[in-house]
Each structure stands twice: as structure tokens, then as C-alpha cells.
Write a protein that holds these residues in place. Structure first.
Motif, PDB file in Angstrom:
ATOM      1  N   LYS A 186       0.862  -1.177   0.000  1.00 15.57           N
ATOM      2  CA  LYS A 186       0.000   0.000   0.000  1.00 15.57           C
ATOM      3  C   LYS A 186       0.899   1.227   0.000  1.00 15.57           C
ATOM      4  O   LYS A 186       1.850   1.303   0.776  1.00 15.57           O
ATOM      5  CB  LYS A 186      -0.886  -0.003   1.243  1.00 15.57           C
ATOM      6  CG  LYS A 186      -1.766   1.209   1.396  1.00 15.57           C
ATOM      7  CD  LYS A 186      -2.579   1.095   2.679  1.00 15.57           C
ATOM      8  CE  LYS A 186      -3.401   2.331   2.919  1.00 15.57           C
ATOM      9  NZ  LYS A 186      -4.170   2.231   4.164  1.00 15.57           N
ATOM     10  N   CYS A 187       0.600   2.186  -0.856  1.00 13.32           N
ATOM     11  CA  CYS A 187       1.367   3.431  -0.905  1.00 13.32           C
ATOM     12  C   CYS A 187       1.034   4.253   0.328  1.00 13.32           C
ATOM     13  O   CYS A 187      -0.135   4.497   0.621  1.00 13.32           O
ATOM     14  CB  CYS A 187       1.039   4.215  -2.176  1.00 13.32           C
ATOM     15  SG  CYS A 187       1.864   5.819  -2.267  1.00 13.32           S
ATOM     16  N   HIS A 236      -2.788  -2.758  -3.348  1.00 10.70           N
ATOM     17  CA  HIS A 236      -2.541  -3.810  -4.339  1.00 10.70           C
ATOM     18  C   HIS A 236      -1.445  -3.434  -5.347  1.00 10.70           C
ATOM     19  O   HIS A 236      -1.558  -3.730  -6.532  1.00 10.70           O
ATOM     20  CB  HIS A 236      -3.832  -4.213  -5.056  1.00 10.70           C
ATOM     21  CG  HIS A 236      -4.835  -4.814  -4.135  1.00 10.70           C
ATOM     22  ND1 HIS A 236      -5.786  -4.052  -3.495  1.00 10.70           N
ATOM     23  CD2 HIS A 236      -5.020  -6.080  -3.715  1.00 10.70           C
ATOM     24  CE1 HIS A 236      -6.520  -4.839  -2.742  1.00 10.70           C
ATOM     25  NE2 HIS A 236      -6.079  -6.082  -2.845  1.00 10.70           N
ATOM     26  N   ILE A 237      -0.390  -2.779  -4.876  1.00 16.39           N
ATOM     27  CA  ILE A 237       0.759  -2.473  -5.725  1.00 16.39           C
ATOM     28  C   ILE A 237       1.801  -3.551  -5.471  1.00 16.39           C
ATOM     29  O   ILE A 237       2.198  -3.762  -4.324  1.00 16.39           O
ATOM     30  CB  ILE A 237       1.361  -1.095  -5.386  1.00 16.39           C
ATOM     31  CG1 ILE A 237       0.295  -0.006  -5.460  1.00 16.39           C
ATOM     32  CG2 ILE A 237       2.547  -0.788  -6.295  1.00 16.39           C
ATOM     33  CD1 ILE A 237       0.724   1.312  -4.851  1.00 16.39           C
ATOM     34  N   GLN A 238       2.227  -4.241  -6.520  1.00 13.78           N
ATOM     35  CA  GLN A 238       3.251  -5.261  -6.332  1.00 13.78           C
ATOM     36  C   GLN A 238       4.550  -4.608  -5.872  1.00 13.78           C
ATOM     37  O   GLN A 238       4.911  -3.536  -6.349  1.00 13.78           O
ATOM     38  CB  GLN A 238       3.497  -6.043  -7.619  1.00 13.78           C
ATOM     39  CG  GLN A 238       2.402  -7.031  -7.928  1.00 13.78           C
ATOM     40  CD  GLN A 238       2.772  -7.968  -9.068  1.00 13.78           C
ATOM     41  OE1 GLN A 238       3.660  -7.696  -9.857  1.00 13.78           O
ATOM     42  NE2 GLN A 238       2.073  -9.076  -9.146  1.00 13.78           N
ATOM     43  N   HIS A 288       5.397   3.233  -9.168  1.00 12.69           N
ATOM     44  CA  HIS A 288       4.244   3.952  -8.617  1.00 12.69           C
ATOM     45  C   HIS A 288       4.695   5.245  -7.935  1.00 12.69           C
ATOM     46  O   HIS A 288       4.056   6.284  -8.105  1.00 12.69           O
ATOM     47  CB  HIS A 288       3.471   3.098  -7.614  1.00 12.69           C
ATOM     48  CG  HIS A 288       2.444   3.892  -6.872  1.00 12.69           C
ATOM     49  ND1 HIS A 288       1.233   4.250  -7.431  1.00 12.69           N
ATOM     50  CD2 HIS A 288       2.461   4.456  -5.644  1.00 12.69           C
ATOM     51  CE1 HIS A 288       0.554   4.987  -6.566  1.00 12.69           C
ATOM     52  NE2 HIS A 288       1.280   5.117  -5.463  1.00 12.69           N
ATOM     53  N   GLU A 289       5.775   5.195  -7.171  1.00  8.29           N
ATOM     54  CA  GLU A 289       6.250   6.381  -6.451  1.00  8.29           C
ATOM     55  C   GLU A 289       6.559   7.532  -7.407  1.00  8.29           C
ATOM     56  O   GLU A 289       6.360   8.691  -7.071  1.00  8.29           O
ATOM     57  CB  GLU A 289       7.476   6.037  -5.611  1.00  8.29           C
ATOM     58  CG  GLU A 289       7.133   5.200  -4.391  1.00  8.29           C
ATOM     59  CD  GLU A 289       8.352   4.715  -3.642  1.00  8.29           C
ATOM     60  OE1 GLU A 289       9.476   4.743  -4.207  1.00  8.29           O
ATOM     61  OE2 GLU A 289       8.195   4.285  -2.488  1.00  8.29           O
ATOM     62  N   GLN A 290       7.043   7.224  -8.606  1.00  9.61           N
ATOM     63  CA  GLN A 290       7.343   8.267  -9.590  1.00  9.61           C
ATOM     64  C   GLN A 290       6.078   8.899 -10.151  1.00  9.61           C
ATOM     65  O   GLN A 290       6.090  10.051 -10.576  1.00  9.61           O
ATOM     66  CB  GLN A 290       8.182   7.690 -10.732  1.00  9.61           C
ATOM     67  CG  GLN A 290       9.565   7.279 -10.307  1.00  9.61           C
ATOM     68  CD  GLN A 290      10.318   6.562 -11.417  1.00  9.61           C
ATOM     69  OE1 GLN A 290       9.775   6.318 -12.494  1.00  9.61           O
ATOM     70  NE2 GLN A 290      11.558   6.218 -11.157  1.00  9.61           N
ATOM     71  N   GLN A 291       4.977   8.156 -10.164  1.00  5.15           N
ATOM     72  CA  GLN A 291       3.729   8.643 -10.730  1.00  5.15           C
ATOM     73  C   GLN A 291       2.669   8.957  -9.673  1.00  5.15           C
ATOM     74  O   GLN A 291       1.571   9.390 -10.007  1.00  5.15           O
ATOM     75  CB  GLN A 291       3.164   7.593 -11.692  1.00  5.15           C
ATOM     76  CG  GLN A 291       4.086   7.271 -12.825  1.00  5.15           C
ATOM     77  CD  GLN A 291       3.612   6.067 -13.617  1.00  5.15           C
ATOM     78  OE1 GLN A 291       2.587   5.466 -13.318  1.00  5.15           O
ATOM     79  NE2 GLN A 291       4.364   5.699 -14.632  1.00  5.15           N
TER      80      GLN A 291
END
Length: 89
Positions: free
Chosen positions: A53-54, A61-63, A70-73
Motif C-alpha cells: 500500500k502506498c 494492491h501495488i506489487q 508507482h512512487e514516480q507517478q
């Protein structure tokens, strides 16, 4: 992975061994140096598929293997001010 074969997160086992000097599972006497990073490809592949989880945007549900992407976006990513070094208010 420790010499006893048990596996733990590096941060967690470092904190535990600093207090207990044993493996949390089997209580074998140990030290932080006894634990080595996992290098078995099949285990590393399984770890990369763990879902996370961010902490910034709470997306789930982020692998684990895709968290950097994901962190970049991430819509809530931290952006540093280009004028920080001149103490811009």
C-alpha cells in the motif's frame, strides 16, 4: 536468512538481535552478521509479487516490484522546491 535458516526483514531482525541476540523463531544464539540477504531467485520473485500500500496516496494492491514505478507517478509524491537552497519562503 540466518545460519539457522529462518528469514526475516532486515530492519526487523536488526532491531530484534540488538535486544535479544537470538533468532526470534528458534532462539538460536545469533548476531546481525549471521543474517545474509536472500539470493534464491524463486524467493526473490515471490517477494517482488507481494502486494503493498502506498503510504502517500493509500493506493493498495501495488506489487512490491512495481512500487518504485508507482512512487514516480504517485499523485501525492513529494516534490522538492528548486529554490530551497536560497531559503525561499
Amino acid at each position: 536468512m540466518g545460519t539457522c535458516g529462518h528469514t526475516f526483514c532486515h530492519v526487523c531482525i536488526s532491531q530484534w538481535v540488538a535486544r535479544q541476540s537470538t533468532c526470534p523463531t528458534c532462539r538460536m544464539r545469533t548476531s546481525t552478521e549471521d543474517f545474509r540477504p536472500i539470493s534464491t531467485r524463486i524467493v526473490l520473485n515471490q517477494l517482488e509479487r507481494l502486494l503493498m500500500k502506498c503510504k502517500r496516496c493509500n493506493k493498495t494492491h501495488i506489487q512490491r516490484g512495481n512500487i518504485s514505478e508507482h512512487e514516480q507517478q504517485c499523485p501525492n509524491q513529494t516534490v522538492s522546491c528548486p529554490a530551497f537552497n536560497i531559503k525561499c519562503p
